[in-house]
Design a protein around this motif. Structure first.
Motif, PDB file in Angstrom:
ATOM      1  N   LYS A  28       0.830  -1.202   0.000  1.00 35.49           N
ATOM      2  CA  LYS A  28       0.000   0.000   0.000  1.00 35.49           C
ATOM      3  C   LYS A  28       0.864   1.251   0.000  1.00 35.49           C
ATOM      4  CE  LYS A  28      -3.719  -2.168   2.715  1.00 35.49           C
ATOM      5  NZ  LYS A  28      -4.478  -2.092   3.995  1.00 35.49           N
ATOM      6  N   THR A  29       0.276   2.368  -0.410  1.00 37.59           N
ATOM      7  CA  THR A  29       0.973   3.636  -0.250  1.00 37.59           C
ATOM      8  C   THR A  29       0.914   4.017   1.225  1.00 37.59           C
ATOM      9  OG1 THR A  29      -0.957   5.066  -0.517  1.00 37.59           O
ATOM     10  CG2 THR A  29       0.159   4.342  -2.533  1.00 37.59           C
ATOM     11  N   PRO A  30       1.846   4.844   1.696  1.00 36.43           N
ATOM     12  CA  PRO A  30       1.788   5.274   3.098  1.00 36.43           C
ATOM     13  C   PRO A  30       0.449   5.903   3.465  1.00 36.43           C
ATOM     14  CG  PRO A  30       3.905   5.837   2.156  1.00 36.43           C
ATOM     15  CD  PRO A  30       3.062   5.335   1.027  1.00 36.43           C
ATOM     16  N   ARG A  31      -0.099   6.700   2.562  1.00 36.51           N
ATOM     17  CA  ARG A  31      -1.374   7.349   2.861  1.00 36.51           C
ATOM     18  C   ARG A  31      -2.499   6.331   2.986  1.00 36.51           C
ATOM     19  NH1 ARG A  31      -2.265  11.204   5.659  1.00 36.51           N
ATOM     20  NH2 ARG A  31      -0.585  12.290   4.560  1.00 36.51           N
ATOM     21  N   GLN A  32      -2.490   5.309   2.143  1.00 34.69           N
ATOM     22  CA  GLN A  32      -3.519   4.268   2.229  1.00 34.69           C
ATOM     23  C   GLN A  32      -3.447   3.532   3.562  1.00 34.69           C
ATOM     24  OE1 GLN A  32      -2.516   2.055  -1.312  1.00 34.69           O
ATOM     25  NE2 GLN A  32      -4.112   3.044  -2.540  1.00 34.69           N
ATOM     26  N   THR A  51      -0.455   8.833  14.807  1.00 35.61           N
ATOM     27  CA  THR A  51       0.948   8.723  15.202  1.00 35.61           C
ATOM     28  C   THR A  51       1.907   9.123  14.092  1.00 35.61           C
ATOM     29  OG1 THR A  51       0.369   6.906  16.692  1.00 35.61           O
ATOM     30  CG2 THR A  51       2.704   7.159  16.126  1.00 35.61           C
ATOM     31  N   PHE A  52       1.603   8.746  12.848  1.00 35.81           N
ATOM     32  CA  PHE A  52       2.592   8.877  11.777  1.00 35.81           C
ATOM     33  C   PHE A  52       2.202   9.848  10.668  1.00 35.81           C
ATOM     34  CE2 PHE A  52       3.202   4.528  13.465  1.00 35.81           C
ATOM     35  CZ  PHE A  52       4.494   4.692  13.950  1.00 35.81           C
ATOM     36  N   ASP A  53       1.145  10.602  10.849  1.00 34.57           N
ATOM     37  CA  ASP A  53       0.683  11.485   9.776  1.00 34.57           C
ATOM     38  C   ASP A  53       1.770  12.466   9.333  1.00 34.57           C
ATOM     39  OD1 ASP A  53      -1.600  12.159   8.095  1.00 34.57           O
ATOM     40  OD2 ASP A  53      -1.535  14.105   9.092  1.00 34.57           O
ATOM     41  N   SER A  54       2.526  13.017  10.293  1.00 33.42           N
ATOM     42  CA  SER A  54       3.562  13.998   9.947  1.00 33.42           C
ATOM     43  C   SER A  54       4.767  13.348   9.277  1.00 33.42           C
ATOM     44  CB  SER A  54       4.019  14.745  11.202  1.00 33.42           C
ATOM     45  OG  SER A  54       4.601  13.844  12.133  1.00 33.42           O
ATOM     46  N   PHE A  55       4.884  12.014   9.381  1.00 39.19           N
ATOM     47  CA  PHE A  55       6.013  11.288   8.799  1.00 39.19           C
ATOM     48  C   PHE A  55       5.807  11.045   7.309  1.00 39.19           C
ATOM     49  CE2 PHE A  55       8.560   7.208   8.473  1.00 39.19           C
ATOM     50  CZ  PHE A  55       9.789   7.817   8.662  1.00 39.19           C
TER      51      PHE A  55
END
Length: 448
Positions: free
Chosen positions: A320-324, A335-339
């Motif tokens: 998957k893509t990170p956003r998915q 937790t990881f949205d800013s990453f």
């Protein structure tokens, strides 16, 4: 799974279809320009305080005196929203647009200042080059496929052919062209050159002066081809002793170093602070070590580790893509949205690059390396582990493990991992590393 990883390694090593060739003179490749600004991301709260309609744009955190930015009239607090007709929605998109311009070009900036749109013209200055009174610094250029890349060669003064070192940096967007700025990599290269070695650095496609609009989209195969081509070309210079060429790599550069050196006339390969396991495991375990040094309690470390592993496995194992991945799990998103950058980027690299790195069997690659290998680990290194370097030394046909006390991941002096973590990045340098590396290379050199 192991067979597929081995096949992937061989395909990358054997199927190098990209060719590195000379470009006549350093001036064949243009010099990237200097603006003279400090950039900052723009969030919704800051956008509202600056009277902006949205959080699209790049905030100017500061302007360096005496630079083109000051001459153009840019001020801290300005927001760049476009260059010409190209939008600058965030720092990555601004960086991509800027890669189309070189020193001397004029940037037609569209800026918002205190809620009002203004237009400014900024003429880019040339980025300062590295110089030295103790050795020669050559700015060369070469081709990787249809892209020109920058090579930076440091050469001892005087006549005669010298032993040489190809330096393979960690796979990141960081430029190896440091100009007047201090940096441990620059210090390492300088000390090796003063010890009598020609050292070559290569800017990855899309980094620094090298052509290519977005370095985050460079794939593993291109990286291997870039450094392999540089290695082959290095041996053709009349000031290089072609019988005594070495490879030196740091951190994640060790993942591709054996493929670069495989089958080449290399006298030896040196790794420092190497990551020798899977990309996911290395990232999760290094993060856990840093959280422990941060004095977090065991429960919080365990929870953070679980979430990070779930996030990375979603990208790599599930494709998957990170956003998915984040959109499918509210806890991970928080937790990881800013990453995650621009939906498809993770830690500054395109997610497909991370997937390709995870498919590599690093141990299998080192087993196929014909050259002697020295795997060095600094005992104050909390990023990589002794086990990583031990695996490389054990897998190589002729490998040696060397543990050095008092040195951390970035070649800096530190008594232990805690001191390294607390001190951060200080630009100091432990010269014992160069002493050990040069002593080993002299031992492995082909004698006249």
């Amino acid at each position: 799974m192991r067979m597929s990883k081995a096949i992937a390694v061989r395909a990358l090593t054997v199927g190098l279809v990209l060719v590195l060739a000379d470009v006549a003179g350093a001036q064949a490749l243009g010099r990237r320009g200097l603006m003279g600004v400090q950039l900052a991301p723009l969030d919704a709260a800051t956008a509202a305080s600056l009277k902006l309609a949205s959080a699209e744009g790049v905030l100017i955190g500061g302007v360096v005196p005496g630079t083109p930015a000051e001459a153009a009239g840019l001020k801290a607090g300005d927001v760049i929203v476009a260059i010409g007709d190209a939008k600058a929605a965030d720092i990555p998109s601004l960086t991509t647009v800027l890669r189309k311009y070189y020193a001397g070009d004029v940037l037609p900036l569209k800026v918002v200042r205190e809620g009002e749109p203004i237009e400014l013209k900024l003429t880019l200055a040339e980025r300062p080059k590295e110089t030295s009174d103790e050795f020669d610094v050559l700015y060369e250029a070469a081709y990787v496929g249809d892209k020109r890349v920058r090579t930076i060669i440091t050469r001892p003064k005087g006549e005669g052919a010298r032993p040489a070192v190809l330096f393979i940096q960690p796979m990141s967007q960081m430029s190896m062209d440091f100009g007047p700025r201090p940096h441990p990599f620059k210090r390492l290269v300088g000390e090796l050159t003063k010890a009598g070695y020609v050292v070559v650095r290569v800017e990855r496609v899309g980094v620094g002066d090298s052509e290519g609009e977005d370095p985050r989209q460079t794939d593993v195969k291109t990286d291997v081809a870039t450094f392999r081509g540089a290695l082959e070309k290095l041996a053709t210079y009349d000031y290089v002793d072609k019988d005594n060429v070495f490879v030196l790599t740091h951190s994640l550069g060790a993942a591709i170093a054996p493929m670069v050196a495989r089958g080449a006339p290399v006298r030896g390969v040196i790794t420092y602070g190497a990551v020798g396991e899977s990309w996911i495991d290395a990232t999760v375990e290094a993060s856990a070590r840093s959280w422990k040094l941060e004095m977090l309690d065991d429960g919080e470390i365990a929870e953070r580790t679980r979430k990070l592993a779930a996030f990375l496995n979603g990208v790599v194992a599930e494709g998957k893509t990170p956003r998915q991945v984040l959109e499918s799990d509210a806890g991970l998103k928080q937790t990881f949205d800013s990453f995650v950058q621009s939906d498809e980027y993770i830690g500054g690299q395109h997610y497909t690059y991370v997937q390709a790195m995870e498919k590599l069997d690093v141990a299998d690659a080192w087993k196929a390396c014909d050259s002697p290998v020295l795997a060095i680990w600094g005992e104050a290194d909390f990023v990589a582990t002794r086990a990583d370097s031990a695996m490389i030394a054990s897998a190589a046909k002729n490998g040696t493990l060397l543990a050095l006390p008092g040195i951390d991941h970035n070649f800096e002096p530190a008594q232990d991992q805690e001191e390294s973590y607390l001190a951060g990045f200080t630009n100091r340098f432990n010269e014992v590393l160069v002493e050990k590396v040069t002593a080993w290379m002299k031992e492995k050199m082909k004698k006249p």
